[in-house]
Each structure stands twice: as C-alpha cells, then as structure tokens.
Design an enzyme around this catalytic site. Structure first.
Site, PDB file in Angstrom:
ATOM      1  N   LYS A   1      81.210  70.992 114.611  1.00 16.60           N
ATOM      2  CA  LYS A   1      82.304  71.583 115.394  1.00 16.60           C
ATOM      3  C   LYS A   1      81.754  72.804 116.101  1.00 16.60           C
ATOM      4  O   LYS A   1      80.853  73.477 115.588  1.00 16.60           O
ATOM      5  CB  LYS A   1      83.431  72.022 114.438  1.00 16.60           C
ATOM      6  CG  LYS A   1      84.755  72.231 115.107  1.00 16.60           C
ATOM      7  CD  LYS A   1      85.575  70.962 115.166  1.00 16.60           C
ATOM      8  CE  LYS A   1      86.854  71.172 115.934  1.00 16.60           C
ATOM      9  NZ  LYS A   1      87.694  69.979 115.979  1.00 16.60           N
TER      10      LYS A   1
ATOM     11  N   GLY B   1     107.848  66.468 114.862  1.00 12.59           N
ATOM     12  CA  GLY B   1     106.941  66.573 116.010  1.00 12.59           C
ATOM     13  C   GLY B   1     106.970  65.310 116.841  1.00 12.59           C
ATOM     14  O   GLY B   1     106.575  64.232 116.380  1.00 12.59           O
TER      15      GLY B   1
HETATM   16  P1  NAD Z   1     101.313  67.762 120.877  1.00 12.79           P
HETATM   17  O1  NAD Z   1     101.130  69.167 121.291  1.00 12.79           O
HETATM   18  O2  NAD Z   1     101.341  66.693 121.923  1.00 12.79           O
HETATM   19  O3  NAD Z   1     102.651  67.608 120.024  1.00 12.79           O
HETATM   20  C1  NAD Z   1     103.007  68.473 119.006  1.00 12.79           C
HETATM   21  C2  NAD Z   1     104.522  68.513 118.992  1.00 12.79           C
HETATM   22  O4  NAD Z   1     104.943  69.241 117.839  1.00 12.79           O
HETATM   23  C3  NAD Z   1     105.119  69.205 120.216  1.00 12.79           C
HETATM   24  O5  NAD Z   1     106.126  68.378 120.775  1.00 12.79           O
HETATM   25  C4  NAD Z   1     105.678  70.508 119.641  1.00 12.79           C
HETATM   26  O6  NAD Z   1     106.819  70.958 120.337  1.00 12.79           O
HETATM   27  C5  NAD Z   1     106.016  70.075 118.234  1.00 12.79           C
HETATM   28  N1  NAD Z   1     106.160  71.164 117.257  1.00 12.79           N
HETATM   29  C6  NAD Z   1     105.461  72.312 117.167  1.00 12.79           C
HETATM   30  N2  NAD Z   1     105.911  73.045 116.136  1.00 12.79           N
HETATM   31  C7  NAD Z   1     106.908  72.344 115.558  1.00 12.79           C
HETATM   32  C8  NAD Z   1     107.770  72.568 114.461  1.00 12.79           C
HETATM   33  N3  NAD Z   1     107.696  73.686 113.745  1.00 12.79           N
HETATM   34  N4  NAD Z   1     108.688  71.631 114.159  1.00 12.79           N
HETATM   35  C9  NAD Z   1     108.802  70.499 114.889  1.00 12.79           C
HETATM   36  N5  NAD Z   1     107.993  70.233 115.945  1.00 12.79           N
HETATM   37  C10 NAD Z   1     107.075  71.142 116.273  1.00 12.79           C
HETATM   38  O7  NAD Z   1     100.139  67.492 119.810  1.00 12.79           O
HETATM   39  P2  NAD Z   1      99.629  66.090 119.275  1.00 12.79           P
HETATM   40  O8  NAD Z   1      98.391  65.723 120.000  1.00 12.79           O
HETATM   41  O9  NAD Z   1     100.766  65.144 119.210  1.00 12.79           O
HETATM   42  O10 NAD Z   1      99.178  66.491 117.794  1.00 12.79           O
HETATM   43  C11 NAD Z   1     100.098  66.609 116.739  1.00 12.79           C
HETATM   44  C12 NAD Z   1      99.339  66.864 115.435  1.00 12.79           C
HETATM   45  O11 NAD Z   1      98.439  65.798 115.187  1.00 12.79           O
HETATM   46  C13 NAD Z   1      98.493  68.141 115.425  1.00 12.79           C
HETATM   47  O12 NAD Z   1      98.492  68.679 114.118  1.00 12.79           O
HETATM   48  C14 NAD Z   1      97.106  67.633 115.771  1.00 12.79           C
HETATM   49  O13 NAD Z   1      96.097  68.506 115.282  1.00 12.79           O
HETATM   50  C15 NAD Z   1      97.118  66.320 115.030  1.00 12.79           C
HETATM   51  N6  NAD Z   1      96.158  65.337 115.528  1.00 12.79           N
HETATM   52  C16 NAD Z   1      96.237  64.924 116.826  1.00 12.79           C
HETATM   53  C17 NAD Z   1      95.323  63.963 117.272  1.00 12.79           C
HETATM   54  C18 NAD Z   1      95.387  63.429 118.694  1.00 12.79           C
HETATM   55  O14 NAD Z   1      94.720  62.413 118.957  1.00 12.79           O
HETATM   56  N7  NAD Z   1      96.153  64.013 119.595  1.00 12.79           N
HETATM   57  C19 NAD Z   1      94.351  63.449 116.405  1.00 12.79           C
HETATM   58  C20 NAD Z   1      94.318  63.882 115.084  1.00 12.79           C
HETATM   59  C21 NAD Z   1      95.237  64.833 114.660  1.00 12.79           C
END
Ligand code: NAD
Length: 354
Positions: free
Chosen positions: A81, A183
């Site tokens: 990383k 989320g």
């Molecule tokens: P994103 O930013 O598209 O979506 C996150 C959502 O969570 C947003 O709609 C935001 O408004 C909401 N949110 C934030 N705080 C909140 C709360 N307290 N209560 C309810 N909703 C809340 O992000 P993403 O890409 O969908 O990622 C979501 C999670 O998955 C993160 O933890 C990320 O690290 C993890 N993740 C994502 C990926 C990927 O491919 N995008 C891969 C592995 C892990």
C-alpha cells in the site's frame, strides 16, 4: 526505547520506503508487507494526516490487510500500500504524481499500485506515464478485466450473503430473507439490486437519506434513518458504508443472526469478532467477502503484463469462489471455537508463509 520495526503494526514488512521528492514536494510512504505470493498489490491513498506517525500506521495496517485479502482471494499477488501525505488543502500536482510513478517504477514491479481514497482513475493514468506497475486504468476493451471495481465487489458480497443464509438459516434462496443494508453507495446499491432480483426483503439506510429512499422505492423496500439501521430486526445486517461500526455499542444493538457486508475494517477492535461469536452471530470477515473489486483490479494488471485479454471470465471465476472460502472459514470456526475473523487471519497467514 524499542525499535519501531518491533512494534505490532510493523509486522515483519518486507520493505517500508519513505519517498521524498524536493522539486515536486511529494512525500509518500510505500509499504510492502509480503511478496510471497507475487508482487505486493494495493492502492495509493492521498490523505492529509494530522501527524506523520498516523500516515505510517495507515500504510502499515493497510498493506498487511492487502496481503491477507489478496491471499484469501486466491490471487497470485502479495500485499502493499502507498500513502501520499497531502498538505491541509490537499494540493495534488502532475509533478507529484510523476515523482510517485518514478518511485513505484524504481521498485521494479515488487509493488503494484491502483486507486484508493483521494486518488482518481485520471491520477492513475498520470502515474502510468512513468511506470507500468499500475492498475485501475480505463478498461482496455470488450471482455477485458478492469473498470469500476464497485459492481465486482457487490457481486462477491451478494454471493457471500447467499452462502451465509444457506449456512446459518438453511435456505437455498434469499427470497423473503430480510436484509438490513447500511450504505447505498457504489457497493451497497449493487448488493441491494442483486438481492432484490431474488426477492429479498430490504431495509435500507444511508447518511444521504434521500439516496436510500429513492433506492428503496425503486426496489420495493423500506428506508429508515441511518441511526436506526443497526437495530432493525432482520436476517442479515449488511454494512456497506463505514468501518469500525462493530463496536461494543453497535454489536449490542444488532438483532440478526448474520453480519455480511462489504465495508472495510468493520470490527472496531480485535475483541469484537469474539463478541459477535459470543452472541451467536455468523460473521463474514470483511476482507474475504469484499474481495471482488481487488480480484478485478489484479486481473487487469496481470492481463496487461502478459498481453492477454478476456480476463473478465477469470474475474467471474474467482469471485464465484468467495462463498467457498467463507464456508471453509465458518466450518473451521465451528470446529475450533475460534471466531471467524481470527480463523480468516490464520488462514491468510498460512498462505503467505507467516
Ligand atoms: P461510496 O462512497 O460509493 O458509498 C458509501 C455510502 O455510504 C455513501 O452513499 C454514503 O453516503 C454512505 N454512508 C456514509 N456514512 C454512513 C452512515 N453513517 N450511515 C449510512 N450510510 C453512510 O463507497 P463504496 O465504494 O460503496 O464503499 C463502501 C464501503 O465498501 C467502504 O467501506 C469501502 O472501503 C468498502 N469497499 C469498497 C470497494 C469498492 O470496490 N468500491 C471494495 C472493497 C471495500
């Protein structure tokens, strides 16, 4: 005084490099935890840290996390990383990205980078002008692996939820199974859509309440306030927003037999995996169930290096193996009485020869 490499976070990293480039103003840390299974792969974070020590801690923890995640996904990749230490107004210049690309190139392919928080696809395209050890670039064409990892992550989580429902509730389908989903962003909305297709009952929440309400209406589910989602009586609680939500208070509120979702670092502390187990809740270790995105990102890199195309089939094959890995973890957890998060860590450590 103890040497910093004896501190827990250091955890036998193969290499930790501080990059400082005077002319561009770049300060970055590249941490390579393990290259036992292949080049250390993991994104670059661009973040303003209150103190340099926090940046180092982030790099080390995230790098080890990538070793475990890549190993458990069956990828021929190790874990690494990078963090770029941004100033308080997060100024990012082409010169900084170029200097960062040179630093990645200097490692000769031991580290492969991609997007993480604060880094866009366009930034990675800029980095790729200086090094080929980059992934997360625009998709090369029909049948090629790569692109937005969100949908691939969502597919793995959906398959993982189905496996948990089968394992814990003995049901072959998620039809009428009640999933409370926290989320509704890139990953959460993808999971919700896949579950809705199978007839699952959905309760959704997002800090953007309008976003959750619109999706609930589209999919025929309910939306609740963000602070209510963790206490919804349901079959599956699926966290897809923030990390560290499974703490003393969060776990006490849960009213479900299964926790399975994609948010990174869901357990606030190591003891919280044990707390979930003590409450009889089946937990899908986050880095195992959410590996779909890295599977796609890694395949994109491997295809570009080998000159092959059509890696999308390999991506689908590996994502389809996520449920098997989860079942293996749960079975070992039940046999040994050790919580599923610890079982996953031990399996990962064995795979990387630690
Ligand atoms: P994103 O930013 O598209 O979506 C996150 C959502 O969570 C947003 O709609 C935001 O408004 C909401 N949110 C934030 N705080 C909140 C709360 N307290 N209560 C309810 N909703 C809340 O992000 P993403 O890409 O969908 O990622 C979501 C999670 O998955 C993160 O933890 C990320 O690290 C993890 N993740 C994502 C990926 C990927 O491919 N995008 C891969 C592995 C892990």
């Amino acid at each position: 005084m103890t040497a910093f490499w004896t501190e827990a976070d250091y955890d036998d990293h193969e290499l930790v490099q501080l990059v400082h480039d005077r002319s561009s103003g770049l300060t970055a840390i590249i941490a390579l935890h393990s290259t036992h299974l292949g080049p250390g792969a993991g994104g670059t974070r661009f973040w303003h840290y209150a103190e340099p020590k926090a940046a180092m801690r982030d790099a080390l923890r995230l790098s080890r996390g990538m070793s475990y995640k890549n190993a458990m996904a069956g990828l021929p990749m190790g874990g690494g990383k990078a963090v770029i230490l941004a100033d308080s107004d997060k100024t990012k210049t082409p010169e900084m990205l170029a200097a960062f690309g040179d630093a990645v190139e200097a490692l000769g392919g031991r580290y492969v980078t991609a997007e993480d928080v604060g880094i866009s696809e366009a930034d990675m395209v800029a980095v790729s002008q200086r090094t080929s050890h980059v992934s997360g670039l625009p998709v090369a064409g029909e049948g090629a692996a790569g692109g937005d990892p969100g949908p691939f992550t969502a597919m793995g989580i959906y398959l993982g939820i189905k496996a948990a429902v089968k394992h814990n509730l003995g049901k072959d389908s998620v039809a009428r199974v009640h999933v409370a989903l926290q989320g509704t962003g890139s990953v959460g909305s993808g999971v919700a859509r896949l579950l809705a297709k199978d007839g699952a009952r959905l309760t959704l929440a997002d800090i953007s309440e309008q976003r959750a309400a619109i999706l609930a209406q589209e999919l025929g589910g309910n939306a609740v306030a963000p602070d209510a989602i963790m206490s919804v009586a349901c079959d599956v609680f699926s966290p897809n927003a923030l990390g560290a939500i499974l703490d003393d208070e969060g776990i006490a509120r849960l009213d479900c037999p299964i926790v399975a979702g994609g948010a990174n670092n869901q357990l606030a502390r190591a003891k919280h995996g044990e707390m979930l187990a003590a409450r009889g809740i089946l937990y899908a270790p986050d880095y195992v169930i959410n590996a779909g995105g890295i599977i796609s990102v890694a395949q994109e890199y491997l295809d570009r290096q080998s000159g092959n195309a059509g890696g999308i089939n390999e991506v689908r094959k590996r994502i389809a193996q996520i449920p098997e890995r989860l079942v293996q973890i749960w079975q070992e957890s039940e046999r040994s009485g050790v919580s599923s998060d610890v079982v996953a860590d031990r399996m990962a450590q064995q795979l990387i020869g630690r």
